[in-house]
Design a protein around this motif. Structure first.
Motif, PDB file in Angstrom:
ATOM      1  N   GLU A  64       7.700   0.118  -0.105  1.00 30.95           N
ATOM      2  CA  GLU A  64       7.329  -1.216   0.165  1.00 30.95           C
ATOM      3  C   GLU A  64       6.760  -1.558   1.593  1.00 30.95           C
ATOM      4  OE1 GLU A  64      10.548  -3.989  -0.591  1.00 30.95           O
ATOM      5  OE2 GLU A  64      11.392  -3.128  -2.181  1.00 30.95           O
ATOM      6  N   ASP A  65       6.532  -0.431   2.332  1.00 31.47           N
ATOM      7  CA  ASP A  65       5.423  -0.586   3.302  1.00 31.47           C
ATOM      8  C   ASP A  65       4.100  -0.838   2.972  1.00 31.47           C
ATOM      9  OD1 ASP A  65       7.812  -0.269   5.100  1.00 31.47           O
ATOM     10  OD2 ASP A  65       7.012   1.880   6.063  1.00 31.47           O
ATOM     11  N   LEU A  66       3.183  -1.747   3.795  1.00 28.05           N
ATOM     12  CA  LEU A  66       1.818  -1.854   3.553  1.00 28.05           C
ATOM     13  C   LEU A  66       1.081  -1.077   4.374  1.00 28.05           C
ATOM     14  CD1 LEU A  66      -0.367  -3.748   2.227  1.00 28.05           C
ATOM     15  CD2 LEU A  66       0.001  -5.203   4.117  1.00 28.05           C
ATOM     16  N   LEU A  67       0.599  -0.009   3.873  1.00 28.38           N
ATOM     17  CA  LEU A  67      -0.125   1.009   4.655  1.00 28.38           C
ATOM     18  C   LEU A  67      -1.546   0.370   4.911  1.00 28.38           C
ATOM     19  CD1 LEU A  67       0.927   3.969   2.602  1.00 28.38           C
ATOM     20  CD2 LEU A  67       2.264   2.996   4.301  1.00 28.38           C
ATOM     21  N   VAL A  68      -2.292  -0.168   4.241  1.00 29.53           N
ATOM     22  CA  VAL A  68      -3.535  -0.909   4.435  1.00 29.53           C
ATOM     23  C   VAL A  68      -3.688  -2.227   3.925  1.00 29.53           C
ATOM     24  CG1 VAL A  68      -5.941  -0.174   4.307  1.00 29.53           C
ATOM     25  CG2 VAL A  68      -4.541   1.674   4.887  1.00 29.53           C
ATOM     26  N   SER A  69      -4.362  -2.892   4.290  1.00 30.61           N
ATOM     27  CA  SER A  69      -4.689  -4.338   3.814  1.00 30.61           C
ATOM     28  C   SER A  69      -6.139  -4.269   3.213  1.00 30.61           C
ATOM     29  CB  SER A  69      -4.633  -5.385   4.740  1.00 30.61           C
ATOM     30  OG  SER A  69      -3.358  -5.685   5.332  1.00 30.61           O
TER      31      SER A  69
ATOM     32  N   LEU B 195       0.498  13.218   0.981  1.00 31.49           N
ATOM     33  CA  LEU B 195       1.152  14.567   1.053  1.00 31.49           C
ATOM     34  C   LEU B 195       2.537  14.182   0.219  1.00 31.49           C
ATOM     35  CD1 LEU B 195       0.893  15.631   4.783  1.00 31.49           C
ATOM     36  CD2 LEU B 195      -0.497  16.382   2.719  1.00 31.49           C
ATOM     37  N   ARG B 196       3.233  13.122   0.533  1.00 24.09           N
ATOM     38  CA  ARG B 196       4.681  13.013  -0.142  1.00 24.09           C
ATOM     39  C   ARG B 196       4.525  11.554  -0.674  1.00 24.09           C
ATOM     40  NH1 ARG B 196       6.877  16.940   3.726  1.00 24.09           N
ATOM     41  NH2 ARG B 196       7.238  14.940   5.047  1.00 24.09           N
ATOM     42  N   GLY B 197       5.371  11.394  -1.673  1.00 26.10           N
ATOM     43  CA  GLY B 197       5.564   9.846  -2.124  1.00 26.10           C
ATOM     44  C   GLY B 197       4.477   9.258  -3.008  1.00 26.10           C
ATOM     45  N   PHE B 198       4.813   8.023  -3.262  1.00 22.67           N
ATOM     46  CA  PHE B 198       3.878   7.349  -4.485  1.00 22.67           C
ATOM     47  C   PHE B 198       3.463   6.076  -3.686  1.00 22.67           C
ATOM     48  CE2 PHE B 198       6.318  10.546  -7.007  1.00 22.67           C
ATOM     49  CZ  PHE B 198       5.175  10.892  -7.779  1.00 22.67           C
ATOM     50  N   VAL B 199       2.096   5.615  -4.036  1.00 23.35           N
ATOM     51  CA  VAL B 199       1.735   4.247  -3.498  1.00 23.35           C
ATOM     52  C   VAL B 199       0.980   3.669  -4.857  1.00 23.35           C
ATOM     53  CG1 VAL B 199       1.631   5.145  -1.389  1.00 23.35           C
ATOM     54  CG2 VAL B 199      -0.459   5.382  -3.011  1.00 23.35           C
ATOM     55  N   LYS B 200       0.915   2.453  -4.517  1.00 22.34           N
ATOM     56  CA  LYS B 200      -0.436   1.551  -5.396  1.00 22.34           C
ATOM     57  C   LYS B 200      -1.210   1.059  -4.829  1.00 22.34           C
ATOM     58  CE  LYS B 200       2.706  -2.487  -5.440  1.00 22.34           C
ATOM     59  NZ  LYS B 200       3.587  -3.547  -6.324  1.00 22.34           N
ATOM     60  N   LEU B 201      -2.331   1.029  -5.191  1.00 17.02           N
ATOM     61  CA  LEU B 201      -3.707   0.481  -4.560  1.00 17.02           C
ATOM     62  C   LEU B 201      -4.005  -0.798  -5.583  1.00 17.02           C
ATOM     63  CD1 LEU B 201      -3.801   3.578  -4.342  1.00 17.02           C
ATOM     64  CD2 LEU B 201      -6.239   3.164  -3.611  1.00 17.02           C
ATOM     65  N   THR B 202      -4.106  -1.856  -4.857  1.00 14.02           N
ATOM     66  CA  THR B 202      -4.062  -2.951  -5.495  1.00 14.02           C
ATOM     67  C   THR B 202      -5.296  -4.186  -4.888  1.00 14.02           C
ATOM     68  OG1 THR B 202      -2.623  -4.409  -3.907  1.00 14.02           O
ATOM     69  CG2 THR B 202      -1.472  -3.213  -5.914  1.00 14.02           C
ATOM     70  N   LYS B 203      -5.819  -4.921  -5.838  1.00 15.93           N
ATOM     71  CA  LYS B 203      -6.633  -5.984  -5.412  1.00 15.93           C
ATOM     72  C   LYS B 203      -6.095  -7.400  -5.769  1.00 15.93           C
ATOM     73  CE  LYS B 203     -11.076  -5.041  -5.972  1.00 15.93           C
ATOM     74  NZ  LYS B 203     -11.661  -4.881  -4.589  1.00 15.93           N
ATOM     75  N   SER B 204      -6.549  -8.409  -5.046  1.00 17.81           N
ATOM     76  CA  SER B 204      -6.271  -9.476  -5.257  1.00 17.81           C
ATOM     77  C   SER B 204      -7.143 -10.431  -5.664  1.00 17.81           C
ATOM     78  CB  SER B 204      -5.165 -10.230  -4.064  1.00 17.81           C
ATOM     79  OG  SER B 204      -4.027  -9.412  -3.888  1.00 17.81           O
ATOM     80  N   SER B 205      -6.949 -11.304  -6.269  1.00 19.59           N
ATOM     81  CA  SER B 205      -7.970 -12.501  -6.924  1.00 19.59           C
ATOM     82  C   SER B 205      -7.825 -13.551  -6.170  1.00 19.59           C
ATOM     83  CB  SER B 205      -7.990 -12.731  -8.287  1.00 19.59           C
ATOM     84  OG  SER B 205      -6.813 -13.870  -8.276  1.00 19.59           O
ATOM     85  N   GLU B 206      -8.746 -14.528  -6.187  1.00 16.08           N
ATOM     86  CA  GLU B 206      -8.818 -15.658  -5.356  1.00 16.08           C
ATOM     87  C   GLU B 206      -7.462 -16.739  -5.666  1.00 16.08           C
ATOM     88  OE1 GLU B 206     -12.132 -18.758  -6.014  1.00 16.08           O
ATOM     89  OE2 GLU B 206     -12.770 -17.152  -7.698  1.00 16.08           O
TER      90      GLU B 206
ATOM     91  N   ALA C 191      -5.843  -2.791  -1.252  1.00 15.44           N
ATOM     92  CA  ALA C 191      -4.622  -2.625  -0.296  1.00 15.44           C
ATOM     93  C   ALA C 191      -3.676  -1.445  -0.809  1.00 15.44           C
ATOM     94  CB  ALA C 191      -3.732  -3.823  -0.420  1.00 15.44           C
ATOM     95  N   ILE C 192      -3.022  -0.780   0.049  1.00 11.85           N
ATOM     96  CA  ILE C 192      -2.162   0.251  -0.231  1.00 11.85           C
ATOM     97  C   ILE C 192      -0.673  -0.059   0.214  1.00 11.85           C
ATOM     98  CG2 ILE C 192      -1.525   2.870   0.093  1.00 11.85           C
ATOM     99  CD1 ILE C 192      -4.590   3.391   0.603  1.00 11.85           C
ATOM    100  N   ARG C 193      -0.002  -0.045  -1.083  1.00 16.74           N
ATOM    101  CA  ARG C 193       1.637  -0.436  -0.477  1.00 16.74           C
ATOM    102  C   ARG C 193       2.284   0.884  -1.282  1.00 16.74           C
ATOM    103  NH1 ARG C 193       4.191  -4.487   1.338  1.00 16.74           N
ATOM    104  NH2 ARG C 193       2.664  -6.068   0.890  1.00 16.74           N
TER     105      ARG C 193
END
Length: 344
Positions: free
Chosen positions: A151-156, A168-179, A208-210
């Motif tokens: 649940e860490d926010l890695l990049v906004s 290298l390890r783990g899983f993330v999701k890349l997201t975009k937010s609408s207005e 964003a990467i979380r």
């Protein structure tokens, strides 16, 4: 059976206890009996409870199995356990120095000598896997590592970039937010994936990467990567292949978007199973990361209400199982049949 929170600090053992309990909370606080079931009762629920309390140092094999059941990274905890062991029993007799426990590769965790990938599944199409060992050594020498927790926010989204990430390890999701605040999952990131390639063309982060689980990044300076690309054809080929794979995946999702909600969800589940799935102890296919109905709605570009209705339909047919932000595919063949037969 409840789990006590870590009390006043008592050194390395308290640090291990605190991180185990934090991982437990991030996983949704499953009961000790549920964790024992996830481990096919290789550990009793009493053993799981004692390990989470960590009033005395648990065996490493117990900690490792528990961390895997909670979708954590055993390599991250091996150092904490070694510190606690040294504090309670002193340095090892053989060398007089702190020794980290050997991570059981049967759990599919961590990197082998920092170079081989694994998180309970095999990926043959990641950027990292396409590189030779020499190229990996070269990149690691130019980069720096950074660990993260679930649940860490890695990049906004929109952040100016001067670095490229390799997961290298783990899983993330890349997201975009609408207005309007709706969050779409552009894609998932798994071990070996290249992230933030926007930096190579001097653009801000397009998403964003979380973190979905705990893990580790290799952070590479943009200029260093560009220098390497100028003189290393193999890395250019691996980068091109990674980018082409992402374009192909985006094109495929656009095709799915023209179908109805039910086949779209089925196609996404099948793709996730092929890319990230692993055999479940109870049968079927499970995913090594938590994934909520809201996440699935964002991945399929559906409203939460529509996605919840589709998942409930699949669950009622006993095609999938849904509990505590966990998705499990019970009958893959039925998902495939629905994806093929249902028309727009």
């Amino acid at each position: 059976m409840g789990v006590e929170e870590s009390s006043a600090s008592d050194g390395p053992l308290a640090a291990l206890r605190e991180q185990l309990q934090r991982l437990h909370r991030q996983a949704g606080e499953p009961s000790t009996r549920e964790l024992a079931e996830r481990l096919d009762r290789r550990l009793s629920h009493d053993t799981v409870h004692r390990a989470l309390r960590a009033r005395t140092l648990p065996k490493w094999s117990t900690v490792e199995a528990l961390v895997v059941a909670l979708d954590g990274d055993p390599d991250t905890f091996s150092g904490l356990w070694a510190d606690a062991r040294e504090a309670t029993s002193g340095p090892t007799r053989e060398t007089g120095a702190r020794r980290r426990p050997v991570v059981n590769k049967g759990f599919g965790s961590g990197l082998e000598q920092g170079l081989r990938l694994g998180d309970g599944h095999a990926r043959q199409d990641g950027f990292w896997e396409d590189l030779s060992l020499d190229d990996r050594f070269m990149l690691q020498a130019r980069g720096r590592r950074r660990g993260f927790w679930a649940e860490d926010l890695l990049v906004s989204e929109g952040t100016p970039l001067n670095s490229v990430f390799v997961l290298l390890r783990g899983f993330v999701k890349l997201t975009k937010s609408s207005e309007f605040g709706f969050e779409t999952i552009v894609r998932l990131g798994a071990p070996g994936d290249l992230l933030l390639e926007d930096a190579l063309s001097d653009r801000p982060a397009g998403a964003a990467i979380r973190a979905l689980t705990a893990g580790e990044l290799l952070i590479l300076d943009r200029d260093a990567v560009l220098d390497l690309l100028a003189g290393n054809r193999r890395i250019v080929v691996a980068l091109t292949a990674a980018l082409a794979s992402k374009v192909a995946a985006a094109d495929l999702r656009r095709v799915w978007a023209a179908s109805g909600a039910l086949p779209r969800v089925c196609e996404e589940l099948l793709q996730m199973a092929a890319s990230y799935g692993r055999p479940s102890y109870g049968g079927g296919v499970e995913f090594p990361f938590p994934f909520s109905q809201r996440d699935m709605a964002g991945l399929c570009d559906l409203s939460l209400r529509t996605c919840a209705r589709v998942l409930e339909d699949l669950r009622n047919r006993q095609i999938i199982g849904v509990s505590r932000r966990r998705l499990r595919i019970l009958r893959t063949s039925d998902l495939r049949d629905i994806a093929r037969r249902v028309k727009v």
